[in-house]
Design an enzyme around this catalytic site. Structure first.
Site, PDB file in Angstrom:
ATOM      1  N   SER A 173       3.500  -2.107  10.743  1.00 51.10           N
ATOM      2  CA  SER A 173       4.798  -2.043  10.790  1.00 51.10           C
ATOM      3  C   SER A 173       5.554  -3.407  10.507  1.00 51.10           C
ATOM      4  O   SER A 173       6.609  -3.741  11.166  1.00 51.10           O
ATOM      5  CB  SER A 173       5.206  -1.807  12.329  1.00 51.10           C
TER       6      SER A 173
ATOM      7  N   GLU B 150      -6.940   4.683   7.894  1.00 53.90           N
ATOM      8  CA  GLU B 150      -6.684   6.160   7.550  1.00 53.90           C
ATOM      9  C   GLU B 150      -7.896   6.545   6.847  1.00 53.90           C
ATOM     10  O   GLU B 150      -8.326   7.808   7.101  1.00 53.90           O
ATOM     11  CB  GLU B 150      -5.544   6.367   6.548  1.00 53.90           C
TER      12      GLU B 150
ATOM     13  N   GLU C 150      -5.311  -5.279  10.477  1.00 60.54           N
ATOM     14  CA  GLU C 150      -4.281  -4.047  10.882  1.00 60.54           C
ATOM     15  C   GLU C 150      -4.640  -3.310  12.207  1.00 60.54           C
ATOM     16  O   GLU C 150      -5.619  -2.425  12.276  1.00 60.54           O
ATOM     17  CB  GLU C 150      -4.400  -2.995   9.724  1.00 60.54           C
TER      18      GLU C 150
ATOM     19  N   HIS D 249      -9.454   1.171   4.893  1.00 63.69           N
ATOM     20  CA  HIS D 249      -8.497   1.133   5.674  1.00 63.69           C
ATOM     21  C   HIS D 249      -8.629   2.175   6.635  1.00 63.69           C
ATOM     22  O   HIS D 249      -9.364   3.084   6.560  1.00 63.69           O
ATOM     23  CB  HIS D 249      -7.241   1.834   4.599  1.00 63.69           C
TER      24      HIS D 249
ATOM     25  N   ASN E 188       1.006  -1.154   0.026  1.00 61.29           N
ATOM     26  CA  ASN E 188      -0.112   0.148  -0.082  1.00 61.29           C
ATOM     27  C   ASN E 188       1.057   1.161  -0.006  1.00 61.29           C
ATOM     28  O   ASN E 188       1.593   1.639   1.087  1.00 61.29           O
ATOM     29  CB  ASN E 188      -0.845   0.006   1.349  1.00 61.29           C
TER      30      ASN E 188
ATOM     31  N   GLY F 116       2.349   2.026  10.866  1.00 63.83           N
ATOM     32  CA  GLY F 116       3.372   3.253  10.666  1.00 63.83           C
ATOM     33  C   GLY F 116       3.849   3.776  12.124  1.00 63.83           C
ATOM     34  O   GLY F 116       4.533   4.732  11.929  1.00 63.83           O
TER      35      GLY F 116
ATOM     36  N   LYS G 182      -0.014   4.243  -0.075  1.00 63.01           N
ATOM     37  CA  LYS G 182      -0.518   5.451   0.256  1.00 63.01           C
ATOM     38  C   LYS G 182      -0.577   6.739  -0.658  1.00 63.01           C
ATOM     39  O   LYS G 182      -0.250   6.512  -1.794  1.00 63.01           O
ATOM     40  CB  LYS G 182      -0.108   5.503   1.648  1.00 63.01           C
TER      41      LYS G 182
HETATM   42  C1  PEP Z   1      -0.846   0.142   6.274  1.00 60.19           C
HETATM   43  O1  PEP Z   1      -0.764   1.229   5.809  1.00 60.19           O
HETATM   44  O2  PEP Z   1      -1.590  -0.574   5.609  1.00 60.19           O
HETATM   45  C2  PEP Z   1       0.366  -0.406   6.735  1.00 60.19           C
HETATM   46  C3  PEP Z   1       0.402  -1.731   7.262  1.00 60.19           C
HETATM   47  O3  PEP Z   1       1.302   0.401   6.951  1.00 60.19           O
HETATM   48  P1  PEP Z   1       2.751   0.322   7.693  1.00 60.19           P
HETATM   49  O4  PEP Z   1       3.235  -1.178   7.037  1.00 60.19           O
HETATM   50  O5  PEP Z   1       3.609   1.397   7.289  1.00 60.19           O
HETATM   51  O6  PEP Z   1       2.684  -0.035   9.270  1.00 60.19           O
END
Ligand code: PEP
Length: 255
Positions: free
Chosen positions: A217, A96, A170, A94, A9, A176, A11
């Site tokens: 992460s 976000e 998630e 997601h 992803n 992040g 983003k």
């Molecule tokens: C995500 O945005 O779906 C995600 C898992 O981000 P990160 O790997 O940066 O934690």
């Protein structure tokens, strides 16, 4: 046996020129890895360019969002058929988008139905906040999200058939932040909450075909730990999907 699945992803990162550069660096390494479904999810503006570069490879393409309507007066939105011209997948729900753009389980549910109606495989994201986690509400929150986001899909999903759906667990506190969940903890949410809820909704045979990913992460250094859990079928990768060596190491770990 569920085939491992890893999606990157990106983003809101990468111009078209930067996307071309990243894809040209990723493709040789990714193409050398078998036995994993690999998917890149760049921003909308890069889909056309990335689709052209992925032609003839075994790497799939996904968008990061869609509107639920097919066309109309929705300024700034992108419809399922527009995305389906280039993509096989779409990330939906997601955290976000839920946190910053007002998406609710109801709108995510509409988008899931629209994606399936246009032959796009949804990558549905679910996850609890840190407060919910600390209050031991993870089970309640995740089970509610799965039920409400997948509400009314019975006619669109044939129980027993191969799943047209991928789910990413998630935890929001892990996205992040560099503070990944433990592999055991993430696997327990999949086995104790996500799969039983899917089984309740669509039957056990179907629940066993759904690929459930972990996201939050994940890096080259910790991916193998997550993917060694039988309940975790791969990863949704944010930050590390923009780093060539890291992303290839993660896909390798899933293979
Ligand atoms: C995500 O945005 O779906 C995600 C898992 O981000 P990160 O790997 O940066 O934690």
């Amino acid at each position: 046996m569920r085939k491992p699945f890893v999606a990157g992803n990106w983003k809101m990162n990468k111009t078209v020129a930067e996307s071309r550069h990243l894809v040209s660096e990723l493709v040789p390494g990714l193409q050398a890895i078998d036995g994993v479904d690999k998917v890149l999810c760049p921003p909308f503006t890069s889909l056309l360019a990335v689709a052209a570069l992925l032609e003839g490879t075994d790497i799939g393409l996904g968008a990061q969002n869609i509107h639920w309507e097919t066309a109309g007066a929705f300024t700034g939105e992108i419809s399922p058929p527009m995305v389906a011209e280039y993509c096989q997948y779409v990330i939906l729900g997601h955290s976000e988008r839920r946190a910053y753009f007002g998406e609710t389980d109801e709108t995510v549910n509409r988008k899931i139905k629209a994606a399936l109606a246009h032959d796009l495989t949804p990558i549905l994201c679910v996850g609890e906040t840190l407060e919910e986690n600390e209050a031991e509400r993870t089970k309640e929150v995740i089970s509610r999200q799965v039920r409400e986001d997948l509400y009314g899909l019975e006619g669109m999903i044939e129980p027993g058939n191969e799943s047209p759906l991928v789910i990413a667990y998630e935890p929001i506190w892990a996205i992040g932040t560099g503070m990944a969940a433990t592999a055991d903890g993430a696997a327990a949410v999949v086995s104790d909450v996500i799969r039983p809820t899917l089984s309740d909704l669509f039957g056990e045979a179907f629940a066993q075909t759904v690929r459930v990913l972990y996201g939050g992460s994940v890096k080259g250094g910790n991916a193998a730990e997550f993917f060694s859990q039988p309940e975790i079928d791969g990863g949704l990768i944010g930050g590390a999907s923009l780093k060539v060596a890291d992303f290839i190491e993660i896909v390798q770990a899933a293979s």
